[in-house]
Write an enzyme that holds these catalytic residues in place. Structure first.
Site, PDB file in Angstrom:
ATOM      1  N   TYR A 139     -15.362  -1.046 -20.747  1.00  0.00           N
ATOM      2  CA  TYR A 139     -14.399  -0.399 -19.854  1.00  0.00           C
ATOM      3  C   TYR A 139     -13.709  -1.536 -19.135  1.00  0.00           C
ATOM      4  O   TYR A 139     -14.380  -2.416 -18.568  1.00  0.00           O
ATOM      5  CB  TYR A 139     -15.112   0.489 -18.836  1.00  0.00           C
ATOM      6  CG  TYR A 139     -15.493   1.866 -19.343  1.00  0.00           C
ATOM      7  CD1 TYR A 139     -14.558   2.687 -19.954  1.00  0.00           C
ATOM      8  CD2 TYR A 139     -16.783   2.355 -19.167  1.00  0.00           C
ATOM      9  CE1 TYR A 139     -14.894   3.954 -20.401  1.00  0.00           C
ATOM     10  CE2 TYR A 139     -17.131   3.626 -19.608  1.00  0.00           C
ATOM     11  CZ  TYR A 139     -16.182   4.419 -20.223  1.00  0.00           C
ATOM     12  OH  TYR A 139     -16.522   5.673 -20.650  1.00  0.00           O
ATOM     13  N   THR A 165     -12.802   1.050 -24.797  1.00  0.00           N
ATOM     14  CA  THR A 165     -12.585   2.493 -24.639  1.00  0.00           C
ATOM     15  C   THR A 165     -11.313   2.724 -23.830  1.00  0.00           C
ATOM     16  O   THR A 165     -11.155   2.196 -22.725  1.00  0.00           O
ATOM     17  CB  THR A 165     -13.800   3.139 -23.943  1.00  0.00           C
ATOM     18  OG1 THR A 165     -14.945   2.940 -24.781  1.00  0.00           O
ATOM     19  CG2 THR A 165     -13.581   4.626 -23.722  1.00  0.00           C
ATOM     20  N   LYS A 234     -11.437   2.540 -28.953  1.00  0.00           N
ATOM     21  CA  LYS A 234     -12.147   3.827 -28.990  1.00  0.00           C
ATOM     22  C   LYS A 234     -11.420   4.871 -28.149  1.00  0.00           C
ATOM     23  O   LYS A 234     -11.114   4.615 -26.973  1.00  0.00           O
ATOM     24  CB  LYS A 234     -13.570   3.657 -28.456  1.00  0.00           C
ATOM     25  CG  LYS A 234     -14.381   4.953 -28.366  1.00  0.00           C
ATOM     26  CD  LYS A 234     -15.845   4.676 -28.061  1.00  0.00           C
ATOM     27  CE  LYS A 234     -16.682   5.932 -28.020  1.00  0.00           C
ATOM     28  NZ  LYS A 234     -16.579   6.650 -26.751  1.00  0.00           N
ATOM     29  N   HIS A 258     -14.026  11.466 -26.704  1.00  0.00           N
ATOM     30  CA  HIS A 258     -15.032  11.166 -25.684  1.00  0.00           C
ATOM     31  C   HIS A 258     -16.029  12.322 -25.523  1.00  0.00           C
ATOM     32  O   HIS A 258     -16.472  12.666 -24.425  1.00  0.00           O
ATOM     33  CB  HIS A 258     -14.338  10.866 -24.338  1.00  0.00           C
ATOM     34  CG  HIS A 258     -15.071   9.856 -23.490  1.00  0.00           C
ATOM     35  ND1 HIS A 258     -14.674   8.543 -23.409  1.00  0.00           N
ATOM     36  CD2 HIS A 258     -16.155   9.957 -22.683  1.00  0.00           C
ATOM     37  CE1 HIS A 258     -15.493   7.891 -22.587  1.00  0.00           C
ATOM     38  NE2 HIS A 258     -16.399   8.730 -22.143  1.00  0.00           N
ATOM     39  N   ARG A 261     -15.203  15.214 -23.033  1.00  0.00           N
ATOM     40  CA  ARG A 261     -15.469  14.994 -21.606  1.00  0.00           C
ATOM     41  C   ARG A 261     -14.240  14.554 -20.827  1.00  0.00           C
ATOM     42  O   ARG A 261     -14.292  14.400 -19.616  1.00  0.00           O
ATOM     43  CB  ARG A 261     -16.552  13.911 -21.453  1.00  0.00           C
ATOM     44  CG  ARG A 261     -17.849  14.288 -22.121  1.00  0.00           C
ATOM     45  CD  ARG A 261     -18.738  13.086 -22.352  1.00  0.00           C
ATOM     46  NE  ARG A 261     -19.347  12.555 -21.138  1.00  0.00           N
ATOM     47  CZ  ARG A 261     -20.423  13.074 -20.544  1.00  0.00           C
ATOM     48  NH1 ARG A 261     -20.985  14.143 -21.037  1.00  0.00           N
ATOM     49  NH2 ARG A 261     -20.933  12.517 -19.472  1.00  0.00           N
ATOM     50  N   GLY A 290     -17.988  12.680 -32.317  1.00  0.00           N
ATOM     51  CA  GLY A 290     -17.824  13.979 -31.687  1.00  0.00           C
ATOM     52  C   GLY A 290     -18.394  15.093 -32.549  1.00  0.00           C
ATOM     53  O   GLY A 290     -17.872  15.390 -33.622  1.00  0.00           O
TER      54      GLY A 290
END
Ligand SMILES: Cc1cc2nc3c(=O)[nH]c(=O)nc-3n(C[C@H](O)[C@H](O)[C@H](O)COP(=O)(O)O)c2cc1C
Length: 368
Positions: A139, A165, A234, A258, A261, A290
């Site tokens: 991140y 991500t 990602k 994700h 989410r 997923g």
């Protein structure tokens, strides 16, 4: 064939069995964090349903006595196409957290992708379980110095790829978590996040606010230029963005929402995959995650052109039920199912699957 955890009254045969068992064990707040999705959870449910909207087209009499689940990923032959998705705060699932997951990874030759919001530092994990094949999920914080330092530590400690991500510019709205009053760990317990200013008791959304909402493709290009590791992006759901990932030097994209989410009602990885493969799979590796819960889901993902798949929640359920052993069982069950599905679909080599093995399911979609 399948072992029963010593303290379980029922044999746990499938990932769904582990999910049910984890629901009984986890406290409601931790469960809401792990199992929940954004707002109405339409995408969360559809992630599982989308694989079931595909029917398999099996071939017969091809000789399946010798099967080979191996795939080529980032130019390296891997024994099978499963990876452990990066998930934050694994000590909410089990006290041994990411170290237990890494042991499961090492025992099954599965790549563990360590989250920036892990309860273990990249170096502690590498030292505790040096045999675990590992990638690092980044991140990107507003303070780029902290992010660069994290990348340097991952490089130094044997992480083989960098997963950036990009679908958390802001945290998704997780009403299940809000209702359950979820608190994750104290900021100081997450060494990587503490360097970016995490402190005191924080919710997952508080951690999300540390991520830079203005991250751009130029940043991706900079990470590609500065990092000796291959960079995967990602959280891609469109062919347009997959082509931008190519243009900015990424080695791969992870087609992902994700785990349902972030933005609710976005399309599932299964539905996003074909267009992305068509646009970009000749120029970078396409992975998907997923809702992968069965070996047949893995076969369908590979048939649609994914090189590998990532598994999120089932690993956490395995952890919750039985620590490292539970996570290992979850992977072994999925690998056994994959082997069985390759045989019955008439594609003994996983890397030979192609789009002729799947079609839109002729049965009605009862998922809604
Ligand atoms: C509890 C939880 C925490 C997660 N934390 C992260 C994270 O820190 N970084 C990240 O890139 N993705 C994170 N994800 C998303 C996963 O990497 C993955 O995309 C998703 O879980 C895959 O779907 P599945 O759970 O249906 O297998 C998280 C998912 C869950 C369920």
């Amino acid at each position: 064939l399948y072992l029963m955890p010593a303290d379980s009254p029922h044999p746990l045969l499938s990932l769904a069995d582990y999910e049910r068992a984890a629901c009984e064990i986890l406290d409601p707040a931790a469960l809401s964090y792990i199992a929940g999705g954004a707002t109405d959870e339409v995408t969360l449910r559809d992630n599982v349903a989308a694989w079931r909207r595909l029917a398999l087209r099996p071939r017969m009499l091809v000789g399946v006595g010798r099967r080979d689940p191996s795939v080529e990923l980032l130019g390296v032959r891997r024994p099978h196409p499963l990876l452990i998705a990066p998930t934050a705060f694994q000590r909410l699932a089990h006290r041994d957290g990411e170290i237990a997951t890494a042991r499961a990874a090492a025992a099954t030759s599965t790549i563990i992708c360590l989250s920036t919001f892990a309860t273990t530092t990249p170096e502690a994990l590498a030292e505790a379980v040096p045999d675990a094949p590992r990638w690092f999920q980044l991140y990107v914080f507003s303070d780029r110095g902290v992010s660069r330092d994290l990348v340097a530590r991952a490089v130094e400690h044997g992480y083989e790829a960098l997963v950036v991500t990009v679908d958390v510019p802001v945290a998704g709205v997780r009403e299940r978590e809000l209702r359950a009053g979820v608190r994750s760990l104290h900021g100081e317990q997450l060494a990587s996040a503490a360097a970016a200013g995490a402190s005191g008791e924080m919710t997952p959304a508080d951690f999300g606010e540390l991520v830079d909402p203005d991250l751009s493709w130029d940043d991706i290009e900079r990470f590609v230029a500065e990092s000796p590791l291959p960079v995967l992006v990602k959280g891609i759901l469109t062919a347009e963005d997959a082509l931008l990932a190519v243009a900015h030097g990424a080695s791969g994209v992870i087609v992902s929402n994700h785990g349902g989410r972030q933005l609710d009602t976005v399309l599932s990885g299964a539905d996003a995959l074909p267009a992305i493969v068509e646009a970009a799979a000749d120029q970078l590796d396409v992975l998907v995650d997923g809702g992968i819960r069965r070996g047949t889901d893995v076969v369908k993902a590979l048939a649609l052109g994914a090189r590998a798949v990532l598994i999120g929640r089932p690993i956490l359920c395995g952890l919750a039920v039985d620590g490292a052993q539970g996570a290992q069982r979850v992977i072994e069950i999925l690998l056994a199912e994959l082997d069985n599905a390759l045989a019955l679909a008439g594609s003994p080599q996983a890397s030979n699957l192609d789009a002729t093995f799947v079609m839109p399911a002729p049965w009605p979609d009862r998922s809604r």
